[in-house]
Design an enzyme around this catalytic site. Sequence first.
Site, mmCIF file in Angstrom:
data_model
loop_
_atom_site.group_PDB
_atom_site.id
_atom_site.type_symbol
_atom_site.label_atom_id
_atom_site.label_comp_id
_atom_site.label_asym_id
_atom_site.label_seq_id
_atom_site.Cartn_x
_atom_site.Cartn_y
_atom_site.Cartn_z
ATOM 1 N N CYS A 43 0.461 -1.113 0.430
ATOM 2 C CA CYS A 43 0.109 0.257 -0.346
ATOM 3 C C CYS A 43 0.906 1.311 0.194
ATOM 4 N N CYS A 48 -1.524 1.648 -2.501
ATOM 5 C CA CYS A 48 -2.509 2.385 -3.124
ATOM 6 C C CYS A 48 -1.711 4.880 -2.912
ATOM 7 N N LYS A 51 0.518 5.385 -6.087
ATOM 8 C CA LYS A 51 -0.708 5.466 -7.142
ATOM 9 C C LYS A 51 -1.725 6.669 -7.663
ATOM 10 N N TYR A 181 -8.616 -2.991 -11.448
ATOM 11 C CA TYR A 181 -8.516 -2.079 -10.705
ATOM 12 C C TYR A 181 -7.393 -1.158 -11.625
ATOM 13 N N GLU A 185 -7.605 2.824 -13.281
ATOM 14 C CA GLU A 185 -6.599 2.825 -12.438
ATOM 15 C C GLU A 185 -5.116 3.999 -13.579
ATOM 16 N N HIS A 443 -26.212 21.196 -1.037
ATOM 17 C CA HIS A 443 -27.040 22.035 -1.990
ATOM 18 C C HIS A 443 -25.687 22.508 -2.486
ATOM 19 N N GLU A 448 -25.678 14.988 -3.295
ATOM 20 C CA GLU A 448 -26.750 14.830 -2.849
ATOM 21 C C GLU A 448 -27.454 14.202 -3.747
HETATM 22 P P1 FAD Z 1 1.161 -6.512 1.862
HETATM 23 O O1 FAD Z 1 1.299 -4.643 2.297
HETATM 24 O O2 FAD Z 1 2.176 -6.439 0.361
HETATM 25 O O3 FAD Z 1 2.922 -6.417 2.847
HETATM 26 C C1 FAD Z 1 3.411 -7.941 2.872
HETATM 27 C C2 FAD Z 1 4.763 -7.395 3.123
HETATM 28 O O4 FAD Z 1 5.908 -8.445 3.479
HETATM 29 C C3 FAD Z 1 5.572 -6.675 1.943
HETATM 30 O O5 FAD Z 1 6.187 -5.188 2.685
HETATM 31 C C4 FAD Z 1 7.042 -7.542 1.608
HETATM 32 O O6 FAD Z 1 7.782 -7.767 0.884
HETATM 33 C C5 FAD Z 1 6.404 -8.671 2.681
HETATM 34 N N1 FAD Z 1 7.223 -9.930 2.736
HETATM 35 C C6 FAD Z 1 6.931 -10.905 2.204
HETATM 36 N N2 FAD Z 1 7.548 -12.843 2.591
HETATM 37 C C7 FAD Z 1 8.482 -11.963 3.165
HETATM 38 C C8 FAD Z 1 9.674 -12.499 3.694
HETATM 39 N N3 FAD Z 1 9.092 -13.596 3.085
HETATM 40 N N4 FAD Z 1 10.336 -12.101 4.799
HETATM 41 C C9 FAD Z 1 9.795 -10.457 5.091
HETATM 42 N N5 FAD Z 1 8.959 -9.891 4.727
HETATM 43 C C10 FAD Z 1 8.129 -10.874 3.656
HETATM 44 N N6 FAD Z 1 -6.052 -1.017 -1.350
HETATM 45 C C11 FAD Z 1 -6.615 -0.528 -1.250
HETATM 46 O O7 FAD Z 1 -7.305 -0.595 0.142
HETATM 47 N N7 FAD Z 1 -6.733 1.268 -1.594
HETATM 48 C C12 FAD Z 1 -6.415 1.133 -2.397
HETATM 49 O O8 FAD Z 1 -6.355 2.557 -3.356
HETATM 50 C C13 FAD Z 1 -5.075 0.338 -4.002
HETATM 51 N N8 FAD Z 1 -4.042 0.688 -4.689
HETATM 52 C C14 FAD Z 1 -3.552 -0.319 -4.841
HETATM 53 C C15 FAD Z 1 -2.547 -0.194 -5.733
HETATM 54 C C16 FAD Z 1 -2.002 -0.823 -6.579
HETATM 55 C C17 FAD Z 1 -1.033 -1.137 -7.372
HETATM 56 C C18 FAD Z 1 -1.757 -2.243 -5.985
HETATM 57 C C19 FAD Z 1 -0.474 -3.622 -6.913
HETATM 58 C C20 FAD Z 1 -2.764 -2.991 -4.880
HETATM 59 C C21 FAD Z 1 -3.636 -1.950 -4.358
HETATM 60 N N9 FAD Z 1 -4.610 -2.457 -3.061
HETATM 61 C C22 FAD Z 1 -5.230 -0.665 -2.489
HETATM 62 C C23 FAD Z 1 -4.379 -2.979 -2.074
HETATM 63 C C24 FAD Z 1 -3.685 -2.669 -0.797
HETATM 64 O O9 FAD Z 1 -1.833 -2.091 -1.105
HETATM 65 C C25 FAD Z 1 -3.587 -5.022 -0.632
HETATM 66 O O10 FAD Z 1 -4.878 -5.296 -0.296
HETATM 67 C C26 FAD Z 1 -2.723 -4.599 1.181
HETATM 68 O O11 FAD Z 1 -1.557 -3.975 1.380
HETATM 69 C C27 FAD Z 1 -2.812 -5.764 1.277
HETATM 70 O O12 FAD Z 1 -2.064 -5.652 3.213
HETATM 71 P P2 FAD Z 1 -1.390 -6.595 3.199
HETATM 72 O O13 FAD Z 1 -0.398 -6.787 4.849
HETATM 73 O O14 FAD Z 1 -1.689 -7.809 3.077
HETATM 74 O O15 FAD Z 1 0.795 -6.986 2.668
HETATM 75 P P1 NDP Z 2 -8.343 -7.640 -10.412
HETATM 76 O O1 NDP Z 2 -8.204 -8.533 -10.016
HETATM 77 O O2 NDP Z 2 -8.867 -6.178 -10.220
HETATM 78 O O3 NDP Z 2 -8.124 -7.529 -11.978
HETATM 79 C C1 NDP Z 2 -7.190 -8.154 -12.686
HETATM 80 C C2 NDP Z 2 -7.749 -8.233 -14.119
HETATM 81 O O4 NDP Z 2 -6.998 -8.985 -15.536
HETATM 82 C C3 NDP Z 2 -9.202 -8.827 -15.260
HETATM 83 O O5 NDP Z 2 -9.865 -7.880 -15.595
HETATM 84 C C4 NDP Z 2 -8.599 -9.910 -15.043
HETATM 85 O O6 NDP Z 2 -9.838 -10.079 -16.545
HETATM 86 C C5 NDP Z 2 -7.463 -9.186 -16.069
HETATM 87 N N1 NDP Z 2 -6.616 -10.774 -16.213
HETATM 88 C C6 NDP Z 2 -6.489 -12.015 -15.531
HETATM 89 N N2 NDP Z 2 -5.712 -12.532 -16.247
HETATM 90 C C7 NDP Z 2 -4.905 -12.150 -17.596
HETATM 91 C C8 NDP Z 2 -4.844 -13.192 -18.500
HETATM 92 N N3 NDP Z 2 -4.087 -14.075 -18.141
HETATM 93 N N4 NDP Z 2 -4.641 -12.683 -19.865
HETATM 94 C C9 NDP Z 2 -5.942 -11.310 -19.905
HETATM 95 N N5 NDP Z 2 -6.023 -10.598 -18.601
HETATM 96 C C10 NDP Z 2 -5.798 -11.137 -17.719
HETATM 97 O O7 NDP Z 2 -6.356 -7.024 -10.439
HETATM 98 P P2 NDP Z 2 -5.700 -6.142 -10.382
HETATM 99 O O8 NDP Z 2 -4.254 -7.027 -11.068
HETATM 100 O O9 NDP Z 2 -6.547 -5.085 -11.316
HETATM 101 O O10 NDP Z 2 -5.344 -5.313 -8.648
HETATM 102 C C11 NDP Z 2 -5.457 -6.609 -7.803
HETATM 103 C C12 NDP Z 2 -6.254 -6.139 -6.234
HETATM 104 O O11 NDP Z 2 -5.800 -5.230 -5.989
HETATM 105 C C13 NDP Z 2 -7.756 -5.979 -6.748
HETATM 106 O O12 NDP Z 2 -8.031 -7.099 -7.338
HETATM 107 C C14 NDP Z 2 -8.051 -4.878 -5.501
HETATM 108 O O13 NDP Z 2 -8.232 -5.751 -4.432
HETATM 109 C C15 NDP Z 2 -6.361 -4.498 -5.504
HETATM 110 N N6 NDP Z 2 -6.604 -3.415 -5.391
HETATM 111 C C16 NDP Z 2 -7.419 -2.132 -5.416
HETATM 112 C C17 NDP Z 2 -7.568 -1.249 -5.560
HETATM 113 C C18 NDP Z 2 -8.209 0.281 -5.407
HETATM 114 O O14 NDP Z 2 -8.037 -0.371 -4.094
HETATM 115 N N7 NDP Z 2 -8.299 1.031 -5.623
HETATM 116 C C19 NDP Z 2 -6.365 -0.338 -6.233
HETATM 117 C C20 NDP Z 2 -5.881 -1.386 -6.975
HETATM 118 C C21 NDP Z 2 -5.573 -2.476 -7.036
HETATM 119 P P3 NDP Z 2 -11.284 -10.975 -15.721
HETATM 120 O O15 NDP Z 2 -11.781 -9.255 -15.618
HETATM 121 O O16 NDP Z 2 -11.923 -10.935 -17.096
HETATM 122 O O17 NDP Z 2 -10.918 -12.152 -15.756
#
Ligand code: FAD
Ligand code: NDP
Length: 459
Positions: A43, A48, A51, A181, A185, A443, A448
């Site tokens: 995140c 998050c 982004k 997502y 985005e 408003h 609203e």
């Molecule tokens: P993480 O935050 O991924 O933390 C896991 C940590 O474990 C990492 O720091 C990793 O380095 C560490 N780790 C892994 N393996 C080991 C190991 N063996 N030893 C030591 N450390 C290790 N969610 C939202 O709610 N709003 C958003 O706007 C949003 N935007 C996103 C945009 C993108 C591009 C992505 C990829 C995700 C986004 N998400 C968003 C999803 C959100 O980031 C994740 O759901 C959240 O970070 C999950 O938290 P976590 O604690 O499960 O894992």
């Molecule tokens: P998503 O699961 O949201 O979307 C994955 C997309 O990839 C889907 O459209 C899927 O298609 C497509 N896909 C999967 N495999 C293939 C393939 N082999 N070839 C072509 N298309 C494929 O994953 P994201 O990677 O966008 O994000 C991961 C998760 O992280 C999200 O689900 C969300 O939970 C979290 N996230 C949250 C954000 C937020 O809160 N604003 C922002 C970014 C991430 P199909 O629809 O056909 O299955």
Amino acid sequence: MKKYDYDLFTIGGGSGGVRASRFAFQYGAKVGLAEKSALGGTCVNLGCVPKKLMSYAAHYHSDFKDAAGFGWQLGESTFTWADLIANKDREIARLNEIYRETLAKAQVDVMEGHAVLQDAHTVRVDGKGFSKTITAKHILLATGGQPVRPDLPGSELGLVSDDFFHLPALPRHAIIAGAGYIAVEFASILNGLGCQVTLVHRGAQVLRGMDQDLGPFLTKEMEKKGVTFIANTQILNIRADGDGKDSLRHVHLKNGSTLTADCVIFATGRSANTAQLGLSAAGVITRENGSIVVDEHFKTNIDSIYAIGDVIDRVALTPVALAEGMVVASHLFDAGKRKLSYENIPTAVFSHPNVATVGLSEANARLRYPNITIFKSEFKALKHTMSHSTERTLMKLVVDTASDKVLGVHMVGADAGEVMQGMAIALQCGATKAQFDATLGIHPTVAEEFVTMRTPFSS
Ligand code: FAD
Ligand code: NDP
């Protein structure tokens, strides 16, 4: 009685792991944590936060254009990618430090290294210049996930979301694969910053799991801003002109066409970080996709090992990982007073315009309730009557006809994420449509509209 080094040892210093560790300390536990990369996890470092900062940057483009309608004449604006990335990195370094201080205040011993399970109570951590073996009464796996790169010829020529945040320059033309997502985005960010974007998706519409009206409406709005969508096809292979990093990519699609761009980004989902975690040494069971199986208390099949967040593949959102972290800490050290419901989780997609939603989609509501009433409004926001932007807003309520309970609230429009947080409280309280109607509007706002929709929508 057997003595352990820690009451709780957490692997992963992301959203879930840090929150669980802090709360465990507050409940009186002695806690250690291993993080192999940067504190704050996905995140803060690769999700998050960066982004959203980049999304703000991309908004200025349309804001400058909109300003003309309000009498502003702005000189020619220029954008410097390197400045955006450097300023974003500075902010993230500040947040990393805040995480470090927070964990220090909570007396959590942080070990910067890769942790591997040795057995049900033992973890080995290998960091720069050290290797430690630690024992703990409970071990929490909070290792998150990583982007999935599809298995196709030339896929190594494509990028994934982790790469996006440190691109050396703004691409001129980017092809994004996916329809979730991240795809929409990133498409909005790149489009707003001036890159030509083509989004290729295998299904008929984007944001497939959400309410049926959201994806098509967002597509139309993003098309107006210049993003090209190619539906119902997939990337078959990618070829580069030369072998240099900067050469053009030629993308061959299943529909027979070929696209050329200087950058291809896979936004095709994420998978659990469970490789090289020693799960088999400890006997922890995973699903076929690598995610960890847990019960209602986040306990794995091994009594001393728990897991939360993206690694359990329930709902991959930061607030969910945080909530799971607090629940598991409470379960282990505070008699389980905290509970978590997965109903009515609000979520926003920070595309331009935003998409936000809470509760049931129309389709899911129809599966669960015999009679559903839909209220829907599509309009041009007041701001755009003068900005000359053609952007439109969609707002939708899904209501159970029998009980009058609002089951779902959906929106595509500016700041939909901000609007939806309040709607989520209403749904959490079980609000009825009559209570929405009895609420006075603010408003003039876009929000609203949610309390002034009176006529049921009929298709
Ligand atoms: P993480 O935050 O991924 O933390 C896991 C940590 O474990 C990492 O720091 C990793 O380095 C560490 N780790 C892994 N393996 C080991 C190991 N063996 N030893 C030591 N450390 C290790 N969610 C939202 O709610 N709003 C958003 O706007 C949003 N935007 C996103 C945009 C993108 C591009 C992505 C990829 C995700 C986004 N998400 C968003 C999803 C959100 O980031 C994740 O759901 C959240 O970070 C999950 O938290 P976590 O604690 O499960 O894992
Ligand atoms: P998503 O699961 O949201 O979307 C994955 C997309 O990839 C889907 O459209 C899927 O298609 C497509 N896909 C999967 N495999 C293939 C393939 N082999 N070839 C072509 N298309 C494929 O994953 P994201 O990677 O966008 O994000 C991961 C998760 O992280 C999200 O689900 C969300 O939970 C979290 N996230 C949250 C954000 C937020 O809160 N604003 C922002 C970014 C991430 P199909 O629809 O056909 O299955």
